[in-house]
Motif scaffolding. Structure first.
Motif, mmCIF file in Angstrom:
data_model
loop_
_atom_site.group_PDB
_atom_site.id
_atom_site.type_symbol
_atom_site.label_atom_id
_atom_site.label_comp_id
_atom_site.label_asym_id
_atom_site.label_seq_id
_atom_site.Cartn_x
_atom_site.Cartn_y
_atom_site.Cartn_z
ATOM 1 N N THR A 108 25.678 43.006 14.891
ATOM 2 C CA THR A 108 24.732 44.128 14.892
ATOM 3 C C THR A 108 25.453 45.456 15.050
ATOM 4 O O THR A 108 26.382 45.572 15.842
ATOM 5 C CB THR A 108 23.734 43.949 16.057
ATOM 6 O OG1 THR A 108 23.034 42.715 15.887
ATOM 7 C CG2 THR A 108 22.743 45.103 16.115
ATOM 8 N N LEU A 109 25.008 46.445 14.298
ATOM 9 C CA LEU A 109 25.416 47.827 14.505
ATOM 10 C C LEU A 109 24.248 48.595 15.098
ATOM 11 O O LEU A 109 23.113 48.486 14.607
ATOM 12 C CB LEU A 109 25.802 48.506 13.187
ATOM 13 C CG LEU A 109 27.228 48.429 12.667
ATOM 14 C CD1 LEU A 109 27.366 49.304 11.427
ATOM 15 C CD2 LEU A 109 28.247 48.846 13.718
ATOM 16 N N VAL A 110 24.504 49.353 16.142
ATOM 17 C CA VAL A 110 23.528 50.319 16.632
ATOM 18 C C VAL A 110 23.934 51.669 16.060
ATOM 19 O O VAL A 110 24.974 52.226 16.409
ATOM 20 C CB VAL A 110 23.498 50.363 18.166
ATOM 21 C CG1 VAL A 110 22.528 51.444 18.644
ATOM 22 C CG2 VAL A 110 23.096 49.015 18.736
ATOM 23 N N VAL A 128 36.026 42.912 11.255
ATOM 24 C CA VAL A 128 34.673 42.924 10.709
ATOM 25 C C VAL A 128 34.629 43.850 9.499
ATOM 26 O O VAL A 128 35.219 44.945 9.515
ATOM 27 C CB VAL A 128 33.645 43.405 11.763
ATOM 28 C CG1 VAL A 128 32.246 43.525 11.162
ATOM 29 C CG2 VAL A 128 33.631 42.450 12.952
ATOM 30 N N SER A 129 33.949 43.433 8.454
ATOM 31 C CA SER A 129 33.719 44.294 7.294
ATOM 32 C C SER A 129 32.242 44.664 7.241
ATOM 33 O O SER A 129 31.405 44.003 7.870
ATOM 34 C CB SER A 129 34.114 43.575 6.000
ATOM 35 O OG SER A 129 33.125 42.625 5.639
ATOM 36 N N PRO A 130 31.883 45.723 6.504
ATOM 37 C CA PRO A 130 30.451 46.062 6.382
ATOM 38 C C PRO A 130 29.604 44.893 5.886
ATOM 39 O O PRO A 130 28.441 44.765 6.287
ATOM 40 C CB PRO A 130 30.456 47.221 5.385
ATOM 41 C CG PRO A 130 31.781 47.883 5.602
ATOM 42 C CD PRO A 130 32.735 46.744 5.867
ATOM 43 N N ALA A 131 30.193 44.034 5.046
ATOM 44 C CA ALA A 131 29.441 42.886 4.536
ATOM 45 C C ALA A 131 29.123 41.868 5.622
ATOM 46 O O ALA A 131 28.231 41.025 5.442
ATOM 47 C CB ALA A 131 30.219 42.222 3.405
ATOM 48 N N ASP A 132 29.837 41.937 6.740
ATOM 49 C CA ASP A 132 29.598 40.999 7.842
ATOM 50 C C ASP A 132 28.442 41.419 8.751
ATOM 51 O O ASP A 132 28.024 40.643 9.623
ATOM 52 C CB ASP A 132 30.854 40.862 8.711
ATOM 53 C CG ASP A 132 32.035 40.270 7.958
ATOM 54 O OD1 ASP A 132 31.804 39.397 7.106
ATOM 55 O OD2 ASP A 132 33.183 40.697 8.226
ATOM 56 N N ILE A 133 27.945 42.633 8.594
ATOM 57 C CA ILE A 133 26.876 43.126 9.471
ATOM 58 C C ILE A 133 25.561 42.445 9.104
ATOM 59 O O ILE A 133 25.114 42.496 7.954
ATOM 60 C CB ILE A 133 26.740 44.659 9.351
ATOM 61 C CG1 ILE A 133 28.064 45.361 9.686
ATOM 62 C CG2 ILE A 133 25.615 45.164 10.256
ATOM 63 C CD1 ILE A 133 28.590 45.083 11.068
ATOM 64 N N ILE A 148 25.519 50.423 4.417
ATOM 65 C CA ILE A 148 25.797 49.185 5.148
ATOM 66 C C ILE A 148 24.946 48.052 4.601
ATOM 67 O O ILE A 148 25.429 46.927 4.381
ATOM 68 C CB ILE A 148 25.538 49.370 6.656
ATOM 69 C CG1 ILE A 148 26.509 50.394 7.260
ATOM 70 C CG2 ILE A 148 25.623 48.040 7.394
ATOM 71 C CD1 ILE A 148 27.955 49.976 7.260
ATOM 72 N N GLN A 149 23.692 48.328 4.334
ATOM 73 C CA GLN A 149 22.805 47.293 3.812
ATOM 74 C C GLN A 149 23.260 46.838 2.425
ATOM 75 O O GLN A 149 23.267 45.634 2.121
ATOM 76 C CB GLN A 149 21.367 47.813 3.749
ATOM 77 C CG GLN A 149 20.333 46.763 3.385
ATOM 78 C CD GLN A 149 18.926 47.319 3.446
ATOM 79 O OE1 GLN A 149 18.573 48.227 2.679
ATOM 80 N NE2 GLN A 149 18.124 46.797 4.374
ATOM 81 N N ALA A 150 23.665 47.778 1.590
ATOM 82 C CA ALA A 150 24.104 47.435 0.236
ATOM 83 C C ALA A 150 25.355 46.568 0.250
ATOM 84 O O ALA A 150 25.567 45.736 -0.639
ATOM 85 C CB ALA A 150 24.355 48.713 -0.567
ATOM 86 N N ALA A 151 26.193 46.734 1.283
ATOM 87 C CA ALA A 151 27.447 45.980 1.349
ATOM 88 C C ALA A 151 27.227 44.509 1.667
ATOM 89 O O ALA A 151 28.014 43.651 1.224
ATOM 90 C CB ALA A 151 28.372 46.596 2.393
ATOM 91 N N GLY A 152 26.168 44.194 2.420
ATOM 92 C CA GLY A 152 26.009 42.801 2.844
ATOM 93 C C GLY A 152 24.592 42.364 3.084
ATOM 94 O O GLY A 152 24.351 41.318 3.689
ATOM 95 N N ASP A 153 23.617 43.170 2.657
ATOM 96 C CA ASP A 153 22.207 42.811 2.794
ATOM 97 C C ASP A 153 21.758 42.715 4.248
ATOM 98 O O ASP A 153 20.940 41.868 4.617
ATOM 99 C CB ASP A 153 21.907 41.502 2.076
ATOM 100 C CG ASP A 153 20.427 41.369 1.706
ATOM 101 O OD1 ASP A 153 19.778 42.421 1.518
ATOM 102 O OD2 ASP A 153 19.934 40.233 1.612
ATOM 103 N N ALA A 154 22.298 43.579 5.105
ATOM 104 C CA ALA A 154 21.879 43.603 6.506
ATOM 105 C C ALA A 154 20.409 44.003 6.616
ATOM 106 O O ALA A 154 19.893 44.795 5.812
ATOM 107 C CB ALA A 154 22.732 44.602 7.294
ATOM 108 N N VAL A 155 19.731 43.467 7.615
ATOM 109 C CA VAL A 155 18.389 43.927 7.954
ATOM 110 C C VAL A 155 18.528 45.255 8.693
ATOM 111 O O VAL A 155 19.330 45.377 9.624
ATOM 112 C CB VAL A 155 17.662 42.911 8.855
ATOM 113 C CG1 VAL A 155 16.303 43.451 9.293
ATOM 114 C CG2 VAL A 155 17.504 41.586 8.127
ATOM 115 N N VAL A 156 17.774 46.269 8.284
ATOM 116 C CA VAL A 156 17.810 47.573 8.932
ATOM 117 C C VAL A 156 16.475 47.802 9.618
ATOM 118 O O VAL A 156 15.412 47.705 8.991
ATOM 119 C CB VAL A 156 18.088 48.707 7.917
ATOM 120 C CG1 VAL A 156 18.076 50.064 8.609
ATOM 121 C CG2 VAL A 156 19.429 48.482 7.226
#
Length: 330
Positions: free
Chosen positions: A29-31, A53-58, A77-85
């Motif tokens: 998680t990133l805050v 850690v890479s952005p795709a790992d978030i 960040i979301q585009a790099a790894g499909d993170a939930v924002v």
């Protein structure tokens, strides 16, 4: 937890972004994300890669509020790894850059610039600055909104959402255990050096100062061992810092009354000039916005009257402690 300090010369000092759960089985998680400016994002990627850690790992991004220096990089960040924002539902339309929400926001700005008495050259400079999208990623983020009390897995633990409005309508903090400490990731609700702006930072809140005073009381009563703010270093005594800011706003209200007593009826721009002097950059917004928040707090308490765009004292100067009952426990 890994705290990442990122360069930011535009606002309250270097941004703090927090990486949680990277060494656990739970969601990484990133805050906050800081801005999408290339130099800032390159710095963020380098700091992440330094801990493997890479952005795709978030897996998820928890945003404290909609401002570009906190949410601008979320789309990248979301585009790099499909993170939930995730962000509070009140701030979500401004993070997704919803056209209708942005238009309404701009129209509210223009109406308030007139009400505050802002000179046109200053208003023109500010409009140009506010129209600059350099802080935002070209990739708009898809948002899963949250509200007060929601909880999310973070690493091996769980984060609870605390709605802490005042700086923005949707400003929120995240409460979780960090190395045995009860920690608050406070965004801009609690900062170690500056007092977070109220009134100008989010012009949607018509009761910004009242909202923020309630937020400070909630933080002061929250039993936190440490706060991790959105700028600068951790705060080792969150309760004391919250009460210090409460006293600051009581004293600032006193100074607003000094201005009205000295020169009679005045608009927010005039009061701001007496409080802060000549302003430039984003402070052209923050100065009169803060003066306006204090003037409106006084108007709602029937201490001042609004005649046109000018505020004037109704009767004799009041005892301000009665307007700040939260100070009784300070």
């Amino acid at each position: 937890m890994h705290r990442i300090q990122l360069d930011n010369r535009e606002f309250e000092g270097s941004n703090a972004v927090y990486l949680l759960g990277a060494d656990s089985a739970g969601p990484t998680t990133l805050v906050d994300t800081a801005t999408a400016q290339p130099a800032v994002q390159s710095e963020l990627v380098a700091e992440l890669e330094a801990v493997g850690v890479s952005p795709a790992d978030i897996d998820q991004v928890l945003l404290t509020h909609f401002h570009g220096d906190h949410a601008g990089g979320a789309g990248a960040i979301q585009a790099a790894g499909d993170a939930v924002v995730r962000v509070h539902e009140a701030d979500a339309p401004l993070v997704t850059r919803d056209p209708a929400a942005l238009t309404e926001f701009d129209e509210r700005h223009s109406a308030l610039f007139d009400h505050w008495g802002m000179p046109e050259p200053a208003a023109a400079e500010l409009r140009e600055s506010l129209a600059d999208d350099a802080l935002w990623s070209a990739d708009d983020a898809d948002i899963e909104p949250f509200t007060d009390g929601d909880r999310f897995p973070v690493g091996d633990g769980e984060a609870a959402v605390w709605h802490l409005p005042g700086h923005t309508v949707g400003q929120s903090g995240f409460v979780l255990d960090v190395d045995g400490d009860r920690a608050l990731f406070s965004g801009d609700a609690l900062l170690p050096k500056y007092t977070p702006n109220v009134g100008g930072a989010d012009i949607r809140d018509e009761h910004a100062l009242e909202s923020y005073l309630d937020t400070l009381v909630r933080i002061a009563d929250g039993g936190f061992d440490v706060a991790y703010p959105g700028h600068r270093a951790p705060i080792s005594t969150p309760e004391a810092r919250a009460r210090q800011i409460l006293r600051h706003h009581r004293d600032r209200t006193d100074r607003v009354l000094d201005v009205l007593e000295a020169q009679g009826p005045a608009d927010a721009w005039t009061v701001s000039a007496q409080l802060f002097g000549e302003l430039e950059g984003i402070h052209i917004l923050h100065g009169p916005g803060e003066a306006y928040a204090h003037l409106e707090h006084l108007r709602e308490a029937d201490v001042v009257s609004l005649v046109g765009t000018e505020y004037e004292l109704r009767d004799s100067r009041p005892e301000l402690d009665s307007l700040f009952p939260v100070l009784d426990a300070a």
